[in-house]
Design a protein around this motif. Sequence first.
Motif, PDB file in Angstrom:
ATOM      1  N   LEU A   4       5.236   3.956  -5.996  1.00  0.00           N
ATOM      2  CA  LEU A   4       4.968   2.718  -5.347  1.00  0.00           C
ATOM      3  C   LEU A   4       3.428   2.605  -5.217  1.00  0.00           C
ATOM      4  CD1 LEU A   4       7.524   3.187  -2.121  1.00  0.00           C
ATOM      5  CD2 LEU A   4       7.563   1.583  -4.247  1.00  0.00           C
ATOM      6  N   GLU A   5       2.886   3.756  -5.065  1.00  0.00           N
ATOM      7  CA  GLU A   5       1.311   3.707  -5.380  1.00  0.00           C
ATOM      8  C   GLU A   5       0.886   3.107  -6.607  1.00  0.00           C
ATOM      9  OE1 GLU A   5      -2.635   6.549  -4.543  1.00  0.00           O
ATOM     10  OE2 GLU A   5      -0.551   7.283  -4.219  1.00  0.00           O
ATOM     11  N   ARG A   6       1.276   3.685  -7.866  1.00  0.00           N
ATOM     12  CA  ARG A   6       0.957   2.854  -8.991  1.00  0.00           C
ATOM     13  C   ARG A   6       1.284   1.571  -9.249  1.00  0.00           C
ATOM     14  NH1 ARG A   6       3.105   7.819 -10.865  1.00  0.00           N
ATOM     15  NH2 ARG A   6       5.145   6.914 -11.445  1.00  0.00           N
ATOM     16  N   MET A   7       2.671   1.072  -8.562  1.00  0.00           N
ATOM     17  CA  MET A   7       2.814  -0.331  -8.752  1.00  0.00           C
ATOM     18  C   MET A   7       1.768  -1.100  -7.617  1.00  0.00           C
ATOM     19  SD  MET A   7       7.062  -0.102  -8.292  1.00  0.00           S
ATOM     20  CE  MET A   7       7.031  -1.682  -8.616  1.00  0.00           C
ATOM     21  N   GLN A   8       1.698  -0.456  -6.674  1.00  0.00           N
ATOM     22  CA  GLN A   8       0.509  -1.347  -5.881  1.00  0.00           C
ATOM     23  C   GLN A   8      -0.853  -1.529  -6.488  1.00  0.00           C
ATOM     24  OE1 GLN A   8       1.270  -2.765  -2.920  1.00  0.00           O
ATOM     25  NE2 GLN A   8      -0.719  -3.733  -3.127  1.00  0.00           N
ATOM     26  N   GLN A   9      -1.253  -0.539  -7.182  1.00  0.00           N
ATOM     27  CA  GLN A   9      -2.444  -0.502  -8.070  1.00  0.00           C
ATOM     28  C   GLN A   9      -2.227  -1.655  -9.155  1.00  0.00           C
ATOM     29  OE1 GLN A   9      -3.126   3.390  -9.275  1.00  0.00           O
ATOM     30  NE2 GLN A   9      -3.873   4.455  -7.194  1.00  0.00           N
ATOM     31  N   LEU A  36      -0.490  -4.268  -9.159  1.00  0.00           N
ATOM     32  CA  LEU A  36      -0.756  -5.503  -8.530  1.00  0.00           C
ATOM     33  C   LEU A  36      -1.788  -6.126  -7.945  1.00  0.00           C
ATOM     34  CD1 LEU A  36       2.757  -5.277  -6.225  1.00  0.00           C
ATOM     35  CD2 LEU A  36       2.345  -6.727  -8.366  1.00  0.00           C
ATOM     36  N   ASN A  37      -2.701  -4.910  -7.430  1.00  0.00           N
ATOM     37  CA  ASN A  37      -3.949  -5.454  -7.096  1.00  0.00           C
ATOM     38  C   ASN A  37      -4.805  -5.723  -8.235  1.00  0.00           C
ATOM     39  OD1 ASN A  37      -3.288  -4.732  -4.458  1.00  0.00           O
ATOM     40  ND2 ASN A  37      -3.962  -2.521  -4.357  1.00  0.00           N
ATOM     41  N   GLU A  71       6.746   7.705  -3.639  1.00  0.00           N
ATOM     42  CA  GLU A  71       5.549   7.357  -3.092  1.00  0.00           C
ATOM     43  C   GLU A  71       4.649   7.197  -4.258  1.00  0.00           C
ATOM     44  OE1 GLU A  71       4.325  10.345  -0.356  1.00  0.00           O
ATOM     45  OE2 GLU A  71       5.842   9.689   1.209  1.00  0.00           O
ATOM     46  N   GLN A 116      -3.887  -9.105  -9.423  1.00  0.00           N
ATOM     47  CA  GLN A 116      -4.432 -10.309  -8.047  1.00  0.00           C
ATOM     48  C   GLN A 116      -5.747 -10.439  -8.311  1.00  0.00           C
ATOM     49  OE1 GLN A 116      -2.222 -11.985  -6.124  1.00  0.00           O
ATOM     50  NE2 GLN A 116      -4.247 -12.979  -5.733  1.00  0.00           N
TER      51      GLN A 116
END
Length: 254
Positions: free
Chosen positions: A28-33, A35-36, A25, A39
């Motif tokens: 995944l949270e670090r990867m999402q950050q 990606l954000n 988790e 972006q």
Amino acid sequence: MKRLFSVAPLALAIAATPVMAQDTEQTLERMQQQLNAMQQQLNSARNTGVRFNGFFSTGYARASNDAGYAGITEESEVKDLSLFALQGTFDVTQKSQIVMQLVGRGADDWEPEVEWAYLSHRPTNNLQLRAGKMRIPFFMYSDSLEVGYAQPWARPPQSVYGPIAVTSYVGADASYNWNFDNSSLNANFFTGFTDEDGNSGDVQLRNIAGLNLSWTDYVWTIRGVAATAEADIDATRLGALAAQSGITLPAGIT
């Protein structure tokens, strides 16, 4: 004792499961950050609508004689093989943009010249339409002819790219790309005209029309081009060079 040892691995696995889930988790949270953040950077660059980039190239070559092959003699200078370029991209819409490129060459006293000035429109991801001043796509590296790091050589081979009298044309082209399972095919049709100072005199090309196809499996690339044009060449400079070398040009060439 045997029962104790048989149950221990299961107990360890159950205990480790929450820890592994927590690590996943967090990853995944670090990867999402990330990606954000990427972006946001892309959106910021897109919102500005204007992007500039450029390149600079230099080199030095000296010959043991004054034969002048590729412009290299005993008195060659660094500026003879130096150039700089500035390119601007201006977004008109999400699918259309204007591209302009200025190039200054040391051999021409750094006087900037417009190499590219065209409008590009991409109706779909696979189709691109352009109109304006562009490079003539005779060879694989025509678009990046002066961008050294985009080629496998320090300088493109003179036997291929040296005899080209003109490198740019005014007209339009259309490119379409087909993507297959393990390869892709690109087709480019171009048409237009040119009127510029070539390497052997004033060259005028009219009714240029051509098609090039490029197929790649991302390891090997096969490319073919077919083109035609009406040429009008003022060979005054060519005649002077021929006279210096003791060569007589055929009758009718002026």
